[in-house]
Design an enzyme around this catalytic site. Structure first.
Site, PDB file in Angstrom:
ATOM      1  N   GLY A 136      58.348  24.971  17.960  1.00 43.81           N
ATOM      2  CA  GLY A 136      57.435  25.619  17.028  1.00 43.81           C
ATOM      3  C   GLY A 136      57.268  27.095  17.354  1.00 43.81           C
ATOM      4  O   GLY A 136      58.196  27.760  17.844  1.00 43.81           O
ATOM      5  N   SER A 137      56.072  27.596  17.126  1.00 41.51           N
ATOM      6  CA  SER A 137      55.827  29.038  17.224  1.00 41.51           C
ATOM      7  C   SER A 137      55.881  29.599  18.638  1.00 41.51           C
ATOM      8  O   SER A 137      55.842  30.827  18.812  1.00 41.51           O
ATOM      9  CB  SER A 137      54.473  29.375  16.595  1.00 41.51           C
ATOM     10  N   THR A 138      55.966  28.752  19.669  1.00 43.60           N
ATOM     11  CA  THR A 138      56.125  29.289  21.022  1.00 43.60           C
ATOM     12  C   THR A 138      57.468  29.999  21.168  1.00 43.60           C
ATOM     13  O   THR A 138      57.678  30.737  22.137  1.00 43.60           O
ATOM     14  CB  THR A 138      56.029  28.173  22.083  1.00 43.60           C
TER      15      THR A 138
END
Length: 673
Positions: free
Chosen positions: A413-415
Site C-alpha cells: 500500500g502507501s508505505t
C-alpha cells in the site's frame, strides 16, 4: 599318409595350448580373498563374510550366531563407515595377510591393525583361501564370551539468546507424567482414573492404555505417559493427586518467550526416519533430537549437541576388561542474536489478537530487534511432543498460526510512496515544493482506462510532495509514477533490493515490483506508484529501505547475529543525502501534522516519522474486500528503533488507523514513554 606324424603334431599342439591356458589363468591369493572379505565387511554384509570363513571357523560358530553377534554389537556401538587397507603378505607366509582398518562408532574411530590368518581349502572342486576368524575381528581385543557395553556421555545443545543474554531457547526441564499400572486400581476405579488423566493431559484414554502395553511394562513399572511444561503447576498438581500417577523431572528444550518468538526460534523435535535418511554419516541416530523449524533448524550445525560415548569390553562375568574407544561429548555453540526480547514482546503484545507481521530494526546499525508473526504457536508444545489432535487443530485453524508471515512479501500500500518519491526526485521529474492541482477523489489517465480510476480519500485541491505524503494522496503518486516511466521505476527498484534475497541468514521472500519485473502497462505503473498493482514487500526489507532516510540515502545491511563489528551498508547511495533529508522531514509530518494519516501515533517527548498504508485486495473496484493496514515508523532524534507492522483484515477496523496506535504503544513500551 603318415598318421604317426600327425599324431605327434596333435599332441604337441595340445600341450602348447594347455601351457598357454595355464600361463593366462590367475591363481587366487590370500590377499585377494581378504580384500573380498573386507569389501563385505565394509558393507556390513555379515552373511557373505561368514561364507568366506574357513571350515574350522565355521565349526566354531554357526552362521546365525555369527550374523547376530555382529549385528548386535555393531548396532549397539552405532558402527558406521569402515575404511580398510589389505597389505601384501611376505613370500614365505602367503596365508598371513596384514590388515589395517578403521571403523567409525559412536565413541569415535576404532583401529584394527592385525595379521589375518587364511587357510587354503577346497570347496566345490575349487581351491581358495578362507579366513580363520577370531572374535577380535568384531572388535579389537575381543575374545570368545566377551561382551560390549556402551555408555553415552550426554552433551548440551547450544542456547539461543537475545542481545542482552535473555534466553529464547534454552536447556531446561519438563515434567513427565507417569503411571504405575499396579497402583491405578481395578475395574471401574481404574477406568475412571485413566479417563480423568487423559482429559487433563489432552490425550485419549487409548493413548494411556497404549503406554502400558509394551512387554517391558510390569505392575510396578514407572510408565511415561506424556511430558508437559514444568510451569503448568496446576495440571501437575491435579494429575498427581490421582492414584498411581507420578511426576518425573526430565531434561527438555524450553522456549521462555513462548509464542512471541515461536516462528523466529522454531523448535526441536525427535528425528524422523526421513530426516535421518537425509543426514547420513552425520552422527544422528533414531534417538536424536534435531532442529525442525526456525533458527533451531537454520543453525542446527552450530547448536547441535554431539554426545560422547565410551565402549567397554567386558568378560563373560560382566567385569570390565578395557576401554576400547572413547569420545568426549561436544556441547553445541550458543548463538546470541541482535533480537531484543523487550521489543519482540512489545510487538507480539500488540499483535497477538490479530493476523499480521512485524519487523523492528536499529536503523543506524542494521541490528534486527524483532521479528513477529501473528497468530503464533507455542514452540514448547512441539518440543514436548504435540499430539496429532493438537497439531490438526493448529493446521486447520483458518487464521493459519503455523504460517510465518514475517518471512512473506505482500502488497505494501502507501508505505511504498516514499520509494516512488525518492526515485522521482533522483530523476528530477517532480519539484517537491510545487503544488499540483487535483480535482475530486478519482482520476484516470485517459478514457482508455474504461471504468477504472485511481481514487483518494483526501479532497485537497492542491498538494505538493510533503502534503501528498502526510495526506497519503494516491492520485499524486500515480501521476508521479507515470512521469518516472515504467522502465525507470522498474530498473531503479532493483537499486533498493527488489527481486533480490535479503543478506540475512533467515530466508525471506524477495520483494517484487511486478510479477515479471517490468512495468510496461500504464495502469499497472500508476497503481505501482502507490504500492498497489503487483508490488510486494517483505516487512524487514521495507524497514531496511526506510533506514536510508536517516543514513544519508544509503540502506543499512541487516544483522541477526550480535557482533562487535562496525555496521555496514547493504545498498549505498540509493538516493542523495539531500533527498533523504527532504523525505525524512516530510515523513515527520505524517505523524505531527493535524492532517497526517498517523496523527494518532504522536508521543509527547518522542517525535516519530513514518508512513501509513492500506493495501487493498478487491476483485472489482468500488466493492468491499480485504484490506491490510501498514505503518512504518522511527524515532527521529538519535534514531534507535524503526518498526514496520502489518495487520491483515483491517477493512472494518479503520485500515492503517488501526495499526498506528499499536506501533505507538510499542515505542512507548520500549522507550518508557
Amino acid at each position: 599318409m603318415n598318421f604317426r606324424k600327425y599324431s605327434v603334431l596333435t599332441v604337441l599342439l595340445f600341450a602348447a595350448l594347455l601351457l598357454l591356458a595355464g600361463c593366462g589363468s590367475h591363481q587366487p591369493t590370500a590377499q585377494d580373498r581378504l580384500k573380498e572379505y573386507t569389501a563385505a565387511w565394509q558393507k556390513q554384509d555379515f552373511s557373505k563374510m561368514y561364507n568366506l570363513l574357513s571350515q574350522k571357523s565355521q565349526k566354531a560358530i554357526s552362521k546365525t550366531d555369527f550374523v547376530t553377534r555382529y549385528q548386535t554389537v555393531y548396532s549397539g556401538i552405532e558402527a558406521g563407515k569402515m575404511t580398510a587397507t589389505v597389505k601384501t603378505p611376505s613370500k614365505n607366509k602367503p596365508g598371513s595377510v596384514p590388515l589395517k582398518a578403521t571403523l567409525d562408532t559412536a565413541a569415535g574411530p576404532l583401529q584394527f591393525s592385525q595379521t589375518i590368518q587364511l587357510t587354503q581349502q577346497k570347496s566345490k572342486n575349487q581351491t581358495n583361501w578362507y579366513v580363520d576368524w577370531q572374535p577380535s575381528l568384531i572388535l579389537p581385543g575381543m575374545k570368545t564370551g566377551d561382551k560390549v557395553r556402551i555408555n553415552t556421555l550426554p552433551a548440551k545443545r547450544g542456547e539461543i539468546l537475545d542481545r542482552n543474554g535473555k534466553p529464547l531457547a534454552m536447556n531446561g526441564t519438563a515434567a513427565q507424567i507417569d503411571v504405575v499400572p499396579g497402583q491405578l486400581g481395578s475395574g471401574a476405579g481404574k477406568t475412571k482414573t485413566i479417563s480423568q488423566l487423559a482429559k487433563m493431559l489432552g490425550i485419549t484414554e487409548q493413548q494411556v492404555q497404549d503406554a502400558m502395553k509394551p512387554a517391558w511394562v510390569k505392575p510396578d513399572s514407572l510408565v511415561p505417559v506424556k511430558t508437559v511444561n514444568a510451569s503448568n503447576h496446576s495440571l501437575i498438581k491435579n494429575a498427581t493427586k490421582l492414584p498411581g500417577v507420578y511426576k518425573t523431572t526430565v531434561a527438555s528444550r524450553v522456549y521462555p518467550d513462548g509464542a512471541a518468538s515461536g516462528h523466529l526460534t522454531g523448535y526441536v523435535g525427535p528425528i524422523t526416519a526421513e530426516i535421518l535418511k537425509a543426514h547420513p554419516g552425520e552422527g544422528y541416530n533414531e534417538n536424536s533430537v534435531i532442529g525442525r523449524t526456525g533458527l533451531e533448524q537454520l543453525y542446527e550445525k552450530q547448536l547441535r549437541a554431539r554426545d560422547g560415548a565410551v565402549i567397554h569390553l567386558l568378560d563373560a562375568s560382566g567385569n570390565e576388561i578395557k576401554t576400547i574407544a572413547q569420545q568426549a561429548p561436544k556441547n553445541g555453540e550458543n548463538i546470541q542474536l541482535t533480537i531484543d526480547r523487550t521489543v519482540q514482546d512489545a510487538l507480539y503484545g500488540q499483535m497477538k489478537k490479530d493476523s499480521g507481521s512485524a519487523a523492528a530494526i536499529d536503523p543506524k546499525t542494521g541490528d534486527v530487534l524483532g521479528l513477529v508473526s501473528a497468530p503464533s504457536y507455542d514452540p514448547n508444545v512441539f518440543a514436548l511432543g504435540i499430539s496429532s489432535a493438537d497439531y490438526s487443530k493448529l493446521s486447520n485453524d483458518p487464521n493459519r498460526p503455523l504460517m510465518n508471515r514475517f518471512s512473506e512479501a505482500t502488497a505494501p500500500g502507501s508505505t511504498f510512496k516514499p520509494i516512488t518519491a525518492a526515485i522521482a526526485l533522483s530523476h528530477n521529474v517532480i519539484d517537491p515544493s510545487k503544488n499540483v492541482s487535483i480535482n475530486g477523489t478519482k482520476w484516470q489517465q485517459d478514457k482508455s482506462w474504461g471504468n477504472y480510476y485511481v481514487t483518494r480519500l483526501d479532497h485537497a485541491p492542491q498538494v505538493n510532495l510533503e502534503s501528498a505524503l502526510y495526506r497519503s494522496d494516491n492520485i499524486y503518486f500515480a501521476q508521479t509514477a507515470l512521469k518516472i516511466g515504467g522502465a525507470t521505476l522498474a530498473n531503479d527498484s532493483k537499486n533498493y533490493g527488489f527481486g533480490e534475497a535479503l543478506p540475512i541468514p533467515y530466508p525471506m521472500q524477495p520483494s517484487t515490483i511486478s510479477n515479471d519485473g517490468k512495468l510496461n502497462n500504464a495502469m499497472l505503473l500508476a497503481n505501482s506508484g502507490y504500492g498497489q498493482g503487483q508490488v510486494t514487500v517483505n516487512p524487514l526489507h521495507l524497514s531496511l529501505i526506510y533506514s536510508a532516510f536517516v543514513n544519508d540515502g544509503s540502506i543499512i545491511k541487516p544483522r541477526l547475529i550480535k557482533t562487535d563489528a562496525a555496521p555496514t551498508l547493504w545498498k549505498k547511495n540509493v538516493m542523495s543525502p539531500q533527498i533523504a533529508q527532504i523525505l525524512n522531514q516530510d515523513l515527520t509530518q505524517v505523524v505531527s501534522n493535524p492532517a497526517g494519516t498517523a496523527r494518532n501515533a504522536q508521543i509527547s517527548g518522542l517525535p516519530l516519522a513514518g508512513k501509513t498504508g492500506t493495501a487493498e485486495f478487491k476483485k472489482t473496484q468500488g466493492t468491499a474486500g480485504k484490506e491490510d493496514g501498514w505503518f512504518v515508523a522511527y524515532n527521529t532524534n538519535n534514531p534507535k528503533l524503526l518498526v514496520t507492522m502489518m495487520i491483515e483484515n483491517t477493512q472494518k477496523k479503520g485500515g492503517s488507523g488501526y495499526v498506528s496506535p499499536k506501533v505507538k504503544a510499542v515505542f512507548q513500551q520500549v522507550f518508557h514513554k
